[in-house]
Design an enzyme around this catalytic site. Structure first.
Site, short mmCIF file in Angstrom:
data_model
loop_
_atom_site.label_atom_id
_atom_site.label_comp_id
_atom_site.label_asym_id
_atom_site.label_seq_id
_atom_site.Cartn_x
_atom_site.Cartn_y
_atom_site.Cartn_z
N CYS A 177 0.86 -1.18 0.00
CA CYS A 177 0.00 0.00 0.00
C CYS A 177 0.89 1.24 0.00
O CYS A 177 2.10 1.14 0.28
CB CYS A 177 -0.93 0.00 1.21
SG CYS A 177 -0.10 -0.01 2.82
N HIS A 227 -2.70 5.60 13.48
CA HIS A 227 -1.31 5.72 13.91
C HIS A 227 -0.76 7.09 13.56
O HIS A 227 -1.07 7.66 12.51
CB HIS A 227 -0.41 4.61 13.33
CG HIS A 227 -0.80 4.13 11.99
ND1 HIS A 227 -1.87 3.28 11.77
CD2 HIS A 227 -0.27 4.35 10.76
CE1 HIS A 227 -1.98 3.00 10.50
NE2 HIS A 227 -1.03 3.65 9.84
#
Length: 667
Positions: free
Chosen positions: A12, A581
């Site tokens: 990704c 995150h």
């Protein structure tokens, strides 16, 4: 050597969670079908579980689930399905991909149908696909521009006409440098075109791509006497814009030819690669490029006239446009557009020769672009030195390093400062760069080198004034940056007077590396009975808890880091889970904070559309980004594919049990 039924590659854009979730899903789907599989991951920490040539050769089929380049050309000739990583995040979806890949082996119609289906699936991100192809060409081109431009500029040290054997300042070594530099610069457009094409059609597209680039330089040759097409005549080139058009044309012509020749026997694959593709693609692309040379030359001329028209409107208008573009994303597509335009105009300037209007405008434009690129990192240097107490130690160290980066024309060092507070830091950077560009134009500075920063100062005309323009832009921007940080610092102090001692976070930062994965999630950082109205409220809660726990020093900075990550792509997963995150210099200790909301947080973009009940938030100090903590995040992502893990974490109201369950998967 082990053989696998299926081989796969996942990746990704950020290379963290989705990469490893797709890996886990593919492995489980293969196991359900009694198949062996090896999955290569292209994550933030690099390529892991790398596939060997023998493993590729021995596999029955290939699955590529990636939103980035995973060198899929290695799998040429194998039955293959290629989709975005989001299409392989569940075991069910991964299983369908495996089935499609296996079906493609013996039934070419299934393979063609799969290709068509993939094209439909990717239409949503066509802009990103085009940008990826364009940047592949630009990244290969820029090294030729830099090497050729700097060598050409260095040749001017012996005199502005030192390459001319009839001139009084002639120098044979300078002449050779200019020849070498000129050759490298002339390769700019062909390389741009070829590698745009290569990104689309892989290796077969290089031949028509290079030819298209050469035609973009030369144009359609016409005999001056007869007015007819003549190989010995002269044409009007249409520059880097033509190279871009030619690159995309060449790439997609190859894809078309692959479909046209798909029905040929397999034993003619070698003939297709060495004869049919290069012959037909070169003929088609060449004829089209020659056919559009007139309109393209007119467009190229109109674009240059427009830029010159901006200059005629005054230094402020042109300098403002250049400065804002260069500082808008500092190395991104808008910045690259300004820089590539500058290098294209510089190429024309050097070809036109010293003293011409084209030379004067092109080198002045390049000087303004270079000034705008140099200023942002210098703004951060000024700010961290003058306003040191308003910055963390990590920010201060990064700002000092930016002095070197800025002086050598590397803008990207300022990006971390901007991402923490896009508003108002981005406008401040744009203002500083614009001031430097405007003054550079007004001071009539001429830069014959496309890169190098202050290293090429000896060849810059009116160099001292150029440095002055850059320093003025950096100081003005730096003062505004310090003023903002002072305001932000004082606001945070008033909002959290109890959190004045900064010593505790510093101590935590020293101790952080000693933490073992087994107790990475602390019980006191698990919150099991919360009620959030929105995603941002949940992330704000985590950010404030991080400051209270001594994990971070600035809740706003942490929140901005969370939001910046969400803007890149949602961290909402499936079945009520999210793994947000944040990477920030304001985070002083790597940690995980878990929050649970039984009623579910709505408005969080998840893979299955369900609200988020559990958010496992990872906080990473900026200095530790890309290290073992990213591997811990990948393990969390893999754990979410385990039904027992999800059931335990989602069903428990015991903070200690939740911490223990997560820690067990991080060992």
């Amino acid at each position: 050597m082990a053989k696998f039924d299926i081989i796969a590659a996942t990746g990704c854009p950020t290379g963290i969670a989705h990469t490893f979730m797709a890996k886990e899903a593919l492995e489980k789907a293969a196991a359900e079908r009694g198949l062996t599989i090896k999955v290569e991951t292209h994550g933030q920490v690099g390529v892991e579980n790398e596939l060997t040539k023998s493993e590729i050769a021995g596999a029955k089929a290939v699955v590529v689930a990636a939103d980035k380049d995973v060198q899929a050309e290695r799998f040429a000739g194998k039955p293959m399905v290629s989709v975005g990583v989001s299409k392989a995040l569940s075991v069910e979806a991964a299983g369908k991909l495996i089935d499609r890949a296996l079906a493609a082996k013996g039934d070419s119609t299934v393979a063609v149908a799969a290709d068509v289906e993939d094209e439909v699936e990717e239409k949503e991100s066509i802009g990103h696909v085009i940008y990826k192809h364009l940047m592949n060409g630009v990244s290969h081109m820029l090294v030729f521009v830099v090497a050729g431009g700097v060598l050409t500029a260095v040749s001017f040290l012996w005199g502005i006409t030192s390459f001319d054997s009839t001139a009084s300042d002639y120098n044979s070594f300078a002449a050779m440098l200019k020849i070498i530099g000129g050759i490298a610069m002339n390769l700019m457009v062909p390389v741009l075109s070829a590698y745009i094409a290569e990104s689309i059609g892989k290796r077969p597209a290089l031949v028509p791509g290079f030819v298209a680039g050469m035609i973009a330089i030369q144009g359609l040759p016409v005999n001056a006497e007869t007015g007819m097409i003549d190989a010995g005549g002269a044409g009007v080139g249409f520059g880097f814009l033509g190279g871009i058009v030619g690159g995309f044309l060449a790439g997609y012509v190859i894809l078309l030819l692959e479909k046209v020749f798909a029905g040929l026997p397999k034993n003619l694959d070698g003939l297709k690669a060495i004869f049919l593709y290069p012959l037909f693609s070169t003929a088609i692309v060449g004829l089209v490029m020659l056919g559009i040379s007139g309109p393209m030359a007119a467009i190229n001329t109109a674009m240059m006239d427009f830029l010159k028209g901006l200059s005629a409107s005054g230094a402020v208008v042109l300098g403002l446009a250049i400065g804002c573009m260069c500082a808008f994303d500092m190395g991104g597509p808008v910045n690259k557009a300004a820089y590539v335009t500058g290098t294209a105009m510089l190429t024309e300037a050097l070809a036109a020769g010293v003293g011409t209007d084209t030379y004067n405008f092109g080198t002045n434009f390049m000087a303004a672009v270079s000034a705008a690129c140099i200023v942002p990192p210098l703004i951060t240097t000024f700010a961290v030195v003058v306003g040191k107490k308003y910055f963390s130690q990590e920010d201060h160290d990064a700002g000092v390093v930016n002095l070197i980066l800025g002086c050598t024309h590397i803008t990207e060092g300022a990006i971390p400062f901007m991402t923490k507070n896009i508003w108002p830091v981005m406008p401040i950077m744009m203002l500083g760069s614009s001031i430097a560009s405007i003054l550079t134009i007004m001071f009539n500075v001429h830069d014959p080198a496309p890169h190098g920063g202050f290293l090429v100062l000896p060849v810059v005309e009116n160099g001292p004034l150029w440095v002055l323009a850059i320093l003025i832009g950096a100081v003005v921007g730096g003062i505004l940056f310090v003023a903002f940080k002072k305001y932000d610092f004082e606001k945070n102090q008033k909002a959290a007077p109890a959190a004045k001692p900064v010593e505790a976070p510093k101590a935590a930062a020293v101790e952080a590396p000693k933490a073992e994965a087994a107790d990475f999630v602390k019980v006191e950082n698990v919150f099991v009975a919360e009620d959030f109205a929105s995603r941002d409220e949940a992330l704000s809660f985590v950010s404030n808890q991080a400051v209270k726990a001594g994990i971070a020093s600035d809740a706003d900075a942490v929140m901005n880091a969370f939001l910046a990550r969400e803007a890149e792509g949602t961290t909402g997963m499936m079945e009520g889970f999210a793994i947000p995150h944040a990477k920030s210099d304001a985070i002083t200790e790597a940690a995980v904070i878990v929050v649970k909301d039984e009623s579910g947080v709505t408005g969080w973009d998840t893979m299955d559309g369900a609200p988020v009940n559990v958010a496992i938030a990872l906080l990473i100090p900026g200095a530790q980004a890309g290290t073992t903590h990213l591997k811990i995040l990948s393990k969390v992502a893999e754990a979410l594919m385990d039904e027992d893990f999800r059931a335990t974490v989602k069903g428990s109201t015991d903070a200690a049990e939740i911490a223990k369950t997560i820690n067990a998967r991080l060992v």
